[in-house]
Design an enzyme around this catalytic site. Structure first.
Site, PDB file in Angstrom:
ATOM      1  N   TRP A 184       0.853  -1.189   0.000  1.00 39.88           N
ATOM      2  CA  TRP A 184       0.000   0.000   0.000  1.00 39.88           C
ATOM      3  C   TRP A 184       0.888   1.238   0.000  1.00 39.88           C
ATOM      4  CZ3 TRP A 184      -0.232   4.075   3.582  1.00 39.88           C
ATOM      5  CH2 TRP A 184      -1.153   5.079   3.225  1.00 39.88           C
ATOM      6  N   GLU A 225      -3.205  -3.174  -2.272  1.00 38.55           N
ATOM      7  CA  GLU A 225      -4.336  -2.544  -1.567  1.00 38.55           C
ATOM      8  C   GLU A 225      -4.681  -1.210  -2.226  1.00 38.55           C
ATOM      9  OE1 GLU A 225      -3.437  -1.488   2.505  1.00 38.55           O
ATOM     10  OE2 GLU A 225      -5.522  -1.062   2.993  1.00 38.55           O
ATOM     11  N   LYS A 227      -7.062   2.463  -2.549  1.00 34.84           N
ATOM     12  CA  LYS A 227      -7.610   3.475  -1.630  1.00 34.84           C
ATOM     13  C   LYS A 227      -8.256   4.588  -2.436  1.00 34.84           C
ATOM     14  CE  LYS A 227      -6.381   6.079   2.475  1.00 34.84           C
ATOM     15  NZ  LYS A 227      -5.519   6.095   3.651  1.00 34.84           N
ATOM     16  N   ASP A 260      -9.569  -2.899   1.770  1.00 35.27           N
ATOM     17  CA  ASP A 260      -9.668  -2.350   3.126  1.00 35.27           C
ATOM     18  C   ASP A 260     -11.029  -1.672   3.166  1.00 35.27           C
ATOM     19  OD1 ASP A 260      -9.618  -0.160   5.076  1.00 35.27           O
ATOM     20  OD2 ASP A 260      -7.495  -0.589   5.337  1.00 35.27           O
ATOM     21  N   HIS A 263     -11.612   2.083   2.568  1.00 33.11           N
ATOM     22  CA  HIS A 263     -11.025   2.718   1.390  1.00 33.11           C
ATOM     23  C   HIS A 263     -11.973   2.914   0.212  1.00 33.11           C
ATOM     24  CE1 HIS A 263      -6.582   1.803   2.601  1.00 33.11           C
ATOM     25  NE2 HIS A 263      -7.277   2.387   3.556  1.00 33.11           N
ATOM     26  N   HIS A 287      -8.460  -5.964   4.726  1.00 35.02           N
ATOM     27  CA  HIS A 287      -8.121  -5.205   5.917  1.00 35.02           C
ATOM     28  C   HIS A 287      -9.441  -4.843   6.554  1.00 35.02           C
ATOM     29  CE1 HIS A 287      -3.780  -3.569   5.265  1.00 35.02           C
ATOM     30  NE2 HIS A 287      -3.826  -4.846   5.552  1.00 35.02           N
ATOM     31  N   ASP A 295     -11.913   7.192   5.953  1.00 31.30           N
ATOM     32  CA  ASP A 295     -10.977   6.146   6.357  1.00 31.30           C
ATOM     33  C   ASP A 295     -10.358   6.477   7.708  1.00 31.30           C
ATOM     34  OD1 ASP A 295      -9.236   3.914   6.098  1.00 31.30           O
ATOM     35  OD2 ASP A 295      -7.646   5.229   5.396  1.00 31.30           O
ATOM     36  N   ASP A 297     -10.197   4.664  10.447  1.00 35.43           N
ATOM     37  CA  ASP A 297      -9.570   3.549  11.160  1.00 35.43           C
ATOM     38  C   ASP A 297      -9.942   3.474  12.637  1.00 35.43           C
ATOM     39  OD1 ASP A 297      -7.893   1.996   9.204  1.00 35.43           O
ATOM     40  OD2 ASP A 297      -7.133   4.006   8.801  1.00 35.43           O
ATOM     41  N   ASP A 327      -6.904  -3.806  10.661  1.00 32.95           N
ATOM     42  CA  ASP A 327      -6.127  -2.598  10.344  1.00 32.95           C
ATOM     43  C   ASP A 327      -6.856  -1.373  10.874  1.00 32.95           C
ATOM     44  OD1 ASP A 327      -4.467  -0.673   9.324  1.00 32.95           O
ATOM     45  OD2 ASP A 327      -5.186  -0.849   7.257  1.00 32.95           O
TER      46      ASP A 327
HETATM   47  C1  RNT Z   1      -3.737   2.973   4.905  1.00 30.69           C
HETATM   48  C2  RNT Z   1      -3.864   1.523   4.628  1.00 30.69           C
HETATM   49  C3  RNT Z   1      -2.724   0.662   5.113  1.00 30.69           C
HETATM   50  C4  RNT Z   1      -2.236   1.049   6.483  1.00 30.69           C
HETATM   51  C5  RNT Z   1      -1.268   0.067   7.095  1.00 30.69           C
HETATM   52  C6  RNT Z   1      -0.578   0.645   8.278  1.00 30.69           C
HETATM   53  O1  RNT Z   1      -4.847   3.682   4.570  1.00 30.69           O
HETATM   54  O2  RNT Z   1      -5.069   1.049   5.128  1.00 30.69           O
HETATM   55  O3  RNT Z   1      -3.102  -0.651   5.047  1.00 30.69           O
HETATM   56  O4  RNT Z   1      -3.293   1.253   7.374  1.00 30.69           O
HETATM   57  O5  RNT Z   1      -0.408  -0.372   6.152  1.00 30.69           O
HETATM   58 ZN    ZN Z   2      -5.381  -1.037   5.132  1.00 28.79          ZN
END
Ligand code: RNT
Ligand code: ZN
Length: 419
Positions: A184, A225, A227, A260, A263, A287, A295, A297, A327
């Site tokens: 990523w 990955e 986004k 993810d 994303h 993720h 995003d 998290d 994640d």
């Molecule tokens: C970031 C991505 C990625 C990170 C990690 C730390 O938006 O989700 O996967 O969160 O690699």
């Molecule tokens: Zn991620």
């Protein structure tokens, strides 16, 4: 009533709907969930002094974060002791551990810099996953890494990616368990770019060069990955959804797509994308996070979309086709609790999916009995799931209720508050 008695009574309720809860528990005990090391220290790592930069951000400054490998390991081991189910440990390249003042840059890291992680995995008899770190580094030039027009920059990051393949190979060899290696980057632009394709062509070429490093695809699973946008790169992301998915499709014999669930545009859901991708890919990676409006998290909870993602994995019989990794990173609350709640929530979602009368519900859909389907889906929501969850936890040797939090409070008092 004891947990066992409650379990037996709940089991009988589920049996009426054709669900074998003993079997559900046994399946879940064998399904590996990758626990990310980066919740413990706000995604900082050990290879640099600076802050987290490059398209992701942690917010909050709750006291007691881990700042050394010893502290992070101790915290992670605490989390492992409070969460049920089978784990893997997910490591980022910035968590390299250098001995005696040694330092090597990311393009030169070697397996030996992760030996302590291998030892930790062996102690718990688990596998390891890995991630090149394309952020928080001075070689991130103008926000770009693998898509940079500057050849020296791009070369540095390609070398980093290749070094990470070698480390992933080592992880797989040492543990005997496949290592998922996720690529990523936060590459993108804050404002309207003049060239959207150039960076993507370079990104494609860079990942291809990384994947030219030899590895056995049965043991090393590189992922790409995607986004939609990141902080500071709101207008354009090189690794968009279409880019990552097409890349993975074109290189099916050597890498996987990774989704993810933070994303995508806010009304898109990964639960619907899982079966779409499973139609075309033998394996995919996830993720699991919790986006709040973006995003962000947040800590994974036992919420509707989390449950739905788990259901799509379970009812499509894809537990061994989907690599599941957590994640998220919350720095505003006790980090051990954040970590623990997230792992427990995902395990809960999987168990809930395994205890859903999937076969009966599918049958109703195929017979076009859609009214009954709605009735049954609503009924399934209030089956005595809590008693099954408790039993699963206790069989795994962890608390089935919130009493694990007492343990965290004690740890905070005795360890975290002294940092
Ligand atoms: C970031 C991505 C990625 C990170 C990690 C730390 O938006 O989700 O996967 O969160 O690699
Ligand atoms: Zn991620």
């Amino acid at each position: 009533m004891t947990t066992k008695e409650r379990y037996e009574s709940a089991k009988a309720v589920y049996a009426k709907y054709g669900v074998d809860t003993d079997k559900a528990i046994e399946i879940l005990k064998k399904a590996p969930v990758s626990v990310h090391c980066w919740q413990g220290d706000d995604v900082i790592g050990f290879d640099h002094d600076g802050p987290l930069t490059g398209g992701i951000q942690t917010t909050g400054n709750y006291p007691g974060k881990a700042t050394t490998p010893e502290q992070l390991f101790a915290d992670m081991e605490k989390v492992l002791s409070l969460t049920p189910g089978k784990k893997k440990i997910n490591v980022h390249a910035c968590y390299a551990i250098f001995e005696d003042g040694e330092f090597v840059d990311r393009d030169k890291i070697e397996p030996k810099h992760f030996q302590k992680w291998v030892d930790l995995a062996k102690k718990y008899d688990t596998g390891l996953d890995f991630n090149p770190t394309f952020f928080s580094h001075p070689m991130v030039k103008d926000g770009l890494t693998l898509s940079s027009p500057d050849e020296a920059t791009r070369k540095f990051w390609i070398e980093h990616g290749k070094a990470c393949i070698r480390i992933s190979k080592y992880f797989a060899e040492q543990t005997g368990i496949p290592c998922v290696m996720n690529i990523w980057t936060g590459d993108g632009f804050k404002d309207v770019p003049a060239d959207r394709m150039g960076p993507r062509m370079r990104y494609k070429d860079s990942i291809e060069q990384i994947l030219s490093e030899p590895y056995d695809f049965n043991m090393v699973k590189p992922c790409v990955e995607s986004k939609v946008f990141g902080i500071g790169v709101e207008s354009y992301t090189a690794g968009s959804a279409e880019f990552a998915l097409c890349f993975a499709a074109e290189h099916k014999d050597k890498c996987l797509p990774l989704m993810d669930n933070g994303h995508y545009h806010p009304t898109e859901v990964v639960s619907d994308k899982v079966p779409a991708l499973l139609t075309f890919f033998d394996e995919i990676a996830l993720h699991i996070t919790r986006p709040v409006r973006w995003d962000s998290d947040h800590v994974v909870l036992f919420d509707d979309e989390t449950k739905e993602i788990a259901k799509e994995i379970v009812r499509n019989d894809a537990m061994d086709r989907v690599y599941m990794a957590l994640d998220y990173f919350d720095a505003s609350i006790n980090r051990i609790s954040a970590w623990t709640v997230g792992v427990r929530s995902w395990e809960k979602a999987l168990l809930n999916a395994l205890c859903t009368p999937n076969a009966a519900l599918k049958k109703l859909q195929d017979e076009n009995k859609l009214t009954e389907l709605m009735v049954m889906q609503e009924e399934a929501k209030t089956l005595p799931f809590g008693d099954i969850w408790k039993e699963f936890c206790e069989e795994c040797g962890v608390a089935g209720d919130e009493s694990w939090y007492e343990e965290v409070k004690k740890y905070e008092e005795e360890v975290l508050s002294k940092r």
